[in-house]
Write a protein that holds these residues in place. Structure first.
Motif, PDB file in Angstrom:
ATOM      1  N   LEU A   1       0.218  -3.854  -6.655  1.00 47.09           N
ATOM      2  CA  LEU A   1      -1.215  -4.119  -6.536  1.00 47.09           C
ATOM      3  C   LEU A   1      -1.515  -5.612  -6.695  1.00 47.09           C
TER       4      LEU A   1
ATOM      5  N   LYS B   1      -4.871  -7.246  -5.582  1.00 52.02           N
ATOM      6  CA  LYS B   1      -5.755  -6.298  -6.257  1.00 52.02           C
ATOM      7  C   LYS B   1      -5.461  -6.304  -7.754  1.00 52.02           C
ATOM      8  N   GLU B   2      -5.694  -7.456  -8.388  1.00 51.06           N
ATOM      9  CA  GLU B   2      -5.297  -7.584  -9.788  1.00 51.06           C
ATOM     10  C   GLU B   2      -6.135  -6.717 -10.721  1.00 51.06           C
ATOM     11  N   HIS B   3      -7.393  -6.488 -10.395  1.00 51.02           N
ATOM     12  CA  HIS B   3      -8.200  -5.602 -11.235  1.00 51.02           C
ATOM     13  C   HIS B   3      -7.613  -4.184 -11.224  1.00 51.02           C
ATOM     14  N   GLN B   4      -7.173  -3.746 -10.053  1.00 52.34           N
ATOM     15  CA  GLN B   4      -6.551  -2.427  -9.974  1.00 52.34           C
ATOM     16  C   GLN B   4      -5.189  -2.425 -10.669  1.00 52.34           C
TER      17      GLN B   4
ATOM     18  N   ASP C   1       0.828  -1.202   0.000  1.00 52.94           N
ATOM     19  CA  ASP C   1       0.000   0.000   0.000  1.00 52.94           C
ATOM     20  C   ASP C   1       0.867   1.258   0.000  1.00 52.94           C
TER      21      ASP C   1
END
Length: 219
Positions: free
Chosen positions: A155, A160-163, A127
């Motif tokens: 990410l 958070k693969e979509h991000q 993060d």
């Protein structure tokens, strides 16, 4: 249908993957040795030589020069900057972050911010890495491919693969359809099961390649 994507950007960049040399660095250090012998109370000269020792991989000598520069005084800010870069290269990441924090508390520097993002990434603090990269991209638009790649990697590791995919697409919008970004995006789309999107992206890439059979195989 199974799609196999080979990382073409590795092939395209292979001439740049040779070991980096530093022509003239020994001569530069020798000249600084002479200057320091004539001006032994110049903290700036010790910091300058510390940087060259770091680039040369002589970390112990770099640390000694930084310690001498601090003892002479008046160069605290530049010493913090060089120490942050030095400790990062030494793999002492927590120490690197401490000194890089000092630098960034005074002013924002792109190289320092990128280095801290990489330190956070290696420390598993995804993060914080993403936050630094967002600041970096705002500071120096349109950004560099490696910044978008690192942000995507952070990410992805944060689940958070979509991000991560959106980060790559932002890079493609900002920098154009670079192979290195497209290739990574296709890999993520495959993992997410977005095969139609992956195929569309592949077709777009194929149109830009003279000999696509070297890196793309479809079944």
């Amino acid at each position: 249908m199974k799609i196999l994507i080979l990382p073409i950007f590795i092939l395209l960049l292979s001439p740049a993957l040779s070991v980096w040399a530093h022509p003239g660095l020994d001569e530069d250090i020798a000249r600084l040795d002479q200057k320091i012998s004539l001006s032994p109370n110049s903290a700036d000269l010790f910091v300058e030589r510390a940087e060259l020792h770091r680039i040369h991989g002589e970390f112990d000598l770099a640390q000694k020069d930084l310690a001498q520069a601090r003892a002479l005084g008046g160069v605290e800010a530049i010493c913090d900057r060089e120490a942050g870069l030095l400790y990062f290269e030494m793999g002492q990441l927590n120490d690197a972050v401490k000194y890089l924090n000092n630098v960034l508390s005074r002013s924002e520097e792109a190289n320092v911010l990128e280095t801290r993002a990489r330190a956070y990434f290696k420390l598993g603090q995804m993060d914080r890495a993403v936050e630094d990269l967002n600041r970096l991209l705002e500071m120096v638009p349109p950004g560099k491919p490696r910044w978008f790649l690192l942000q995507s990697d952070a990410l992805t590791r944060a689940g958070k693969e979509h991000q991560a995919l959106k980060a790559l697409d932002r890079g493609i919008v900002a920098l154009g359809p670079l192979i290195v970004l497209q290739d990574r995006a296709v890999n993520i789309e495959q993992r997410l099961g977005k095969f139609d999107d992956a195929i569309k992206r592949i077709n777009a890439i194929l149109k830009t390649q003279r000999r696509p059979e070297k890196w793309l195989v479809t079944r």
